[in-house]
Design a protein around this motif. Structure first.
Motif, short mmCIF file in Angstrom:
data_model
loop_
_atom_site.label_atom_id
_atom_site.label_comp_id
_atom_site.label_asym_id
_atom_site.label_seq_id
_atom_site.Cartn_x
_atom_site.Cartn_y
_atom_site.Cartn_z
N ARG A 132 0.17 10.94 10.87
CA ARG A 132 -0.21 11.51 9.59
C ARG A 132 -1.66 11.19 9.23
NH1 ARG A 132 5.26 9.35 6.53
NH2 ARG A 132 6.73 10.67 7.68
N SER A 133 -2.23 12.03 8.39
CA SER A 133 -3.58 11.79 7.88
C SER A 133 -3.61 12.11 6.39
CB SER A 133 -4.61 12.67 8.59
OG SER A 133 -4.79 12.28 9.94
N LEU A 134 -4.44 11.38 5.67
CA LEU A 134 -4.80 11.79 4.31
C LEU A 134 -5.78 12.93 4.46
CD1 LEU A 134 -4.84 11.39 1.22
CD2 LEU A 134 -6.73 9.77 1.57
N PHE A 135 -5.41 14.11 3.98
CA PHE A 135 -6.22 15.30 4.21
C PHE A 135 -6.54 15.97 2.89
CE2 PHE A 135 -6.70 19.88 5.13
CZ PHE A 135 -7.76 19.82 6.02
N MET A 136 -7.73 15.69 2.38
CA MET A 136 -8.26 16.38 1.21
C MET A 136 -7.27 16.37 0.04
SD MET A 136 -10.22 19.47 3.26
CE MET A 136 -11.33 19.94 1.92
N GLY A 137 -6.73 15.19 -0.24
CA GLY A 137 -5.89 15.03 -1.42
C GLY A 137 -4.40 14.99 -1.17
N GLU A 138 -3.96 15.23 0.07
CA GLU A 138 -2.53 15.16 0.36
C GLU A 138 -2.31 14.61 1.75
OE1 GLU A 138 -0.47 18.90 0.71
OE2 GLU A 138 -2.29 19.95 1.27
N VAL A 139 -1.11 14.08 1.98
CA VAL A 139 -0.75 13.57 3.30
C VAL A 139 -0.22 14.72 4.14
CG1 VAL A 139 0.78 12.02 4.57
CG2 VAL A 139 -0.25 11.26 2.42
N ARG A 140 -0.81 14.90 5.34
CA ARG A 140 -0.41 15.98 6.24
C ARG A 140 -0.05 15.41 7.61
NH1 ARG A 140 -2.48 20.98 4.31
NH2 ARG A 140 -1.38 21.95 6.05
N GLN A 141 0.88 16.08 8.29
CA GLN A 141 1.23 15.71 9.65
C GLN A 141 0.17 16.29 10.58
OE1 GLN A 141 4.18 13.76 10.07
NE2 GLN A 141 3.21 13.26 12.02
N MET A 142 -0.83 15.50 10.89
CA MET A 142 -1.98 15.97 11.67
C MET A 142 -1.67 16.00 13.16
SD MET A 142 -5.13 17.05 11.19
CE MET A 142 -5.48 16.46 9.53
N LEU A 143 -0.82 15.06 13.61
CA LEU A 143 -0.44 14.92 15.01
C LEU A 143 1.08 14.84 15.10
CD1 LEU A 143 -2.93 12.04 15.99
CD2 LEU A 143 -3.20 14.46 16.53
N PRO A 144 1.66 15.06 16.28
CA PRO A 144 3.10 14.82 16.43
C PRO A 144 3.44 13.38 16.05
CG PRO A 144 2.24 16.00 18.33
CD PRO A 144 1.04 15.58 17.51
N PRO A 145 4.60 13.14 15.47
CA PRO A 145 4.92 11.82 14.93
C PRO A 145 5.00 10.71 15.96
CG PRO A 145 6.84 13.26 14.87
CD PRO A 145 5.67 14.12 15.20
N PHE A 146 5.16 11.06 17.25
CA PHE A 146 5.20 10.01 18.27
C PHE A 146 3.81 9.48 18.61
CE2 PHE A 146 5.52 14.19 20.38
CZ PHE A 146 4.34 14.19 21.10
N MET A 147 2.76 10.14 18.14
CA MET A 147 1.40 9.61 18.31
C MET A 147 1.13 8.67 17.14
SD MET A 147 -0.32 13.17 19.73
CE MET A 147 -1.99 12.58 20.02
N THR A 148 1.80 7.52 17.18
CA THR A 148 1.91 6.64 16.02
C THR A 148 0.59 6.00 15.60
OG1 THR A 148 2.55 4.83 17.49
CG2 THR A 148 4.33 6.10 16.45
#
Length: 307
Positions: free
Chosen positions: A32-48
């Motif tokens: 996950r990443s903080l993306f411009m005001g919200e949390v987004r799944q930027m990568l697959p969740p196994f890329m911890t």
């Protein structure tokens, strides 16, 4: 499959830590990443750890039988020039990497000179991010034109993502006319689901301009796999400029949060709407000649445990 497959649009980064339009973008955890005001799944969740490395990408590429990839950049990922220079040196037959300058303020011409001196074969402009509140940065502005002439003289390719529709088409048309030998790869398939997307496609009527489909599965995400609308759009674009001007791109890793990496191209390879020759051109042959890939090996198909 019998095809050489080359990904003409991908991204790599060690960590996201930047600000775009005054809003932070930061790597968190579990992909996950903080993306411009919200949390987004930027990568697959196994890329911890949030590291989007060349080695993980190569594992995906080998599994999906993708021989090589073009690595572009975007302001939302921060500047990755140092890391990508290392990637290119480590894996010269697998990656074509693009450097990126800070185009949102003056002074990028000197940065471009430095990137060229370091051996970067391409420079990426996320032009959709140049419609700034404080004033639009125009592609046909004086400093831009100086940079494009420099790139043309040094055989450095322009990779560019454009704002929706024909917003920047006239500016890029002027660049192409002024620098006719400059190689140009237009990303996101001209923002295909937006109005007037074909105006971007028509730029590929110029000899050294190509269109790549990075992000096409994102743009057709509401339709989802097998993305029949995307296949129709590919054929519509081919009717305008020919299949020889079109290249597949995945927009890895963002798109593989919704689908697998192989799915990002096999909706094309499995389509009954395209000929085998059209698939071969689109999936790899066009990119191989345009980017100058050599020493490519055909990767074996590895069966899944479920087969």
């Amino acid at each position: 499959m019998g095809f050489i497959i080359i990904d003409a649009h991908s991204h790599l980064w060690l960590k996201q830590d930047t600000v775009v339009e005054g809003l932070p973008i930061r790597t968190l955890e579990n992909g996950r990443s903080l993306f411009m005001g919200e949390v987004r799944q930027m990568l697959p969740p196994f890329m911890t750890d949030g590291v989007n490395s060349a080695e993980v990408f190569l594992s995906n590429m080998d599994y999906a039988q993708v021989s090589a990839a073009v690595v572009t950049q975007e302001f939302i990922d921060g500047f990755q020039n140092d890391y990508l220079a290392e990637v290119a040196a480590r894996y010269p037959d697998r990656f074509f990497v693009c450097g990126m300058c800070e185009f949102r303020k003056p002074g990028y011409l000197d940065q471009a000179r430095q990137l060229i001196a370091r051996g970067f074969q391409g420079i990426k402009i996320p032009a959709q991010r140049l419609l700034l509140q404080e004033g639009r940065v125009r592609l046909n502005g004086e400093e831009m034109m100086q940079m494009f002439h420099l790139m043309e003289q040094n055989g450095v390719l322009l990779s560019i993502d454009m704002a929706d529709g024909d917003t920047q088409v006239g500016e890029l048309e002027e660049v192409i006319q002024e620098c006719p030998k400059l190689k140009v790869a237009i990303g996101h398939f001209g923002m295909v689901t937006r109005p007037q997307w074909k105006e971007q496609i028509k730029l590929a009527r110029h000899p050294h301009v190509r269109i790549e489909s990075g992000g096409i599965t994102w743009l057709f995400n509401d339709e989802f796999y097998p993305f029949k609308g995307a296949v129709r759009a590919i054929r519509e674009a081919a009717e305008l400029v020919g299949f020889e001007k079109l290249m597949w791109g995945s927009d890895y890793p963002r798109t593989i949060t919704a689908i697998t990496y192989r799915m990002s191209y096999d909706f094309v390879s499995k389509s009954a709407e395209l000929t085998e020759r059209e698939k071969a051109l689109f999936l790899g042959e066009n990119a191989r000649s345009f980017y100058g890939f050599h020493n490519l090996s055909e990767l074996p198909y590895i069966k899944n445990m479920s087969e």
